[in-house]
Every structure is written in structure tokens, then in C-alpha cells.
Design an enzyme around this catalytic site. Sequence first.
Site, short mmCIF file in Angstrom:
data_model
loop_
_atom_site.label_atom_id
_atom_site.label_comp_id
_atom_site.label_asym_id
_atom_site.label_seq_id
_atom_site.Cartn_x
_atom_site.Cartn_y
_atom_site.Cartn_z
CB SER A 1 -0.96 -0.05 1.20
OG SER A 1 -1.95 0.95 1.10
CG ASP B 1 -6.78 -1.93 -3.96
OD1 ASP B 1 -7.34 -1.16 -3.18
OD2 ASP B 1 -5.57 -2.24 -3.86
CG HIS C 1 -5.56 -2.27 -0.19
ND1 HIS C 1 -4.97 -1.68 -1.30
CD2 HIS C 1 -4.98 -1.67 0.89
CE1 HIS C 1 -4.09 -0.78 -0.90
NE2 HIS C 1 -4.08 -0.76 0.41
#
Length: 324
Positions: free
Chosen positions: A136, A270, A299
Site C-alpha cells: 500500500s 481495490d 487490499h
Amino acid sequence: MSSGSEEPVPLHEEFIYCCGAATHVLKCGPWKDLSKDESKNLPRLLFMIIPGNPGLAGYYRTFIQALYCGLNQQYPVWVVSHAGHCKPPSGMEMIEDTDIKELEDVFGLNGQVEHKLNFLKKNVSKDIKLVLIAHSIGCYITLEMMKRASELQVLRSVLLFPTIERMAQSPQGKLMTPLLCKLRYALYMPVYLLSFLPEGVKASLVRFALRGMKTCDESSITTSINLFSVDCIANILYMASQEMMKVVERDSTTIKQNLKKLIFYYGTGDSWCPQHYYDEIKMDFPDGDIRLCEKGLRHAFVLDASKEMAAMITDWLQDDLTKL
């Protein structure tokens, strides 16, 4: 590569000050110190995990253990929390009690980049090659690290569900930006009140929040209890607010310069980096190793798919490791 062992693997836990901020480090393998150049037993390679946000090392406990086993226990696998995201143990403050201010705005996005570079400089010999596995916002941090410290011996960077552009314009970003940038202080009072609950009740609340998952990693339950700390949540939300404002344009220059070292892994559903971000980067870098998840992983894969992700990564890196 081995698929991993069910036996307990060596796991060393540390709470340290890095750039003056409390930092949680989990180290998989027998190597606790990689900074001593004179040692003849240093490994050639370190796998270092750069977390997402919340940047709590505990979320990656199962992941690093599975990765370590998948690598036949040949290389250390470490995860370093973001500055100030962990609740320090009793007797340790969130910020080091010193007159020396090591880094301006260490809890901000830029500070977190410098925090990771500082950690490597102080704790890892410059002769050790690195595989950076980022998740991320950790992907943005990793690209910045490679940009700012070209001397790092990065063998590969694996960027999982990469939030490296237009975060505020993503479906989740549109929802969260007003909350993070204008209303985040309103969240502190309920967190403060919840912090007085017994640990068992906090764990029950976390289980309730994650009840929709078929299987949930137990370490995610215990780690999430950190989120009942006002200091932790303040630093987490502050960093997130900066992400919305600062992660705008994709750094295509750094990507182009390091393309052969990068593996991108995008999700199909996502809401932080939607599939058209994948389509566009794939079009801009047709020769890049840019993959789209075919397994429906979320995610926040660390909540329920750590072992599956670790197995995929060991498979991707087989050729690189055989050439070492």
C-alpha cells in the site's frame, strides 16, 4: 522453494527509537544484528517489509514467518513499523526524551521515508543486498527510498497493492479525504474513551469488526488493539491525511530508472488503487513486471491471506535468488 514448515520459526521482537520515535521491529531468523561489518556470518540478503497504514509490524507477523519458511530459512525477513504507529511497552515513551531533534515531522509521510532510510543506515551493513517488499503506502515510501538513496543495494522491490498515485481521487480516497483532512480530530475522543475498556473487550470489538471474513489471522486481532491508543491513532490518521494531499502524481521517472528491479501487484477490486490505475501503468511501462491479482485478494491481504501472498512472492523471486 519450500512451501513452509508448520514448526515455530525464530522470531525476535524489539521496540527501539529510530529518528527519535518509538518503532516496533519483528525479525524472522537467527540474525538479530546485521550492522557488524566484521562478522563473517552476515547473510548476503535481507528481506525488509515496508508496511501500509496502519503501519503496525504485528499485522505482518504471519506473513514474515511464511516468507521465511518459503525461503528455506536462508535469509532474514524483517518488518519495521512506521514511526509512532505502535503502542510502546511500559516505560517507553512515544518520542525519545532527548534534547536532540533527530527529524522534523517524523510522523508525516516524508518523515516515514527518512525513518526507514535511517533504520537501514544504523542497523544493516551496506554490503547486504535488499529485497524490499512494500504494501500500500509502503510502495510510495519504497520508491522514495530508491530515489533518495541510490546507493542502496536493492535486488528487487515487490510493490503490493501500490498506492503510488491519485490517492484522493480513488473511490476510497474520495470517501476518506474529508474525514482525514477535516474531521480526524473528532475521532480522538471516542478512541480515548474506548482505550479504558479491558483488553478482552477490545479484542471482542475487533473480532466483531472483522466478523465478515471467513478466516482471520489471530495476530491481526491482537495487533488491532493498538488502534485503541489515542497516540497511535493520531499518528496513523495524521500520516493518512498527508497521503491524501501528497500522493498525487505517479513518479514515473523513478519507476523508469528502476523498472528491472520492480514487481507491481494490483488488485482487481481495490478501492485504493482501482484497476484502471493498473491499465494505465501497464500501458506506460509495457516491459515492466506489472501483475493483476487473479485470486481476489483484498487490499489488506495481511488480515486473511498472508501465507498465500508469501507463497506467490517466493515463486516470483526464485530466479533472482538462484543467481545470487
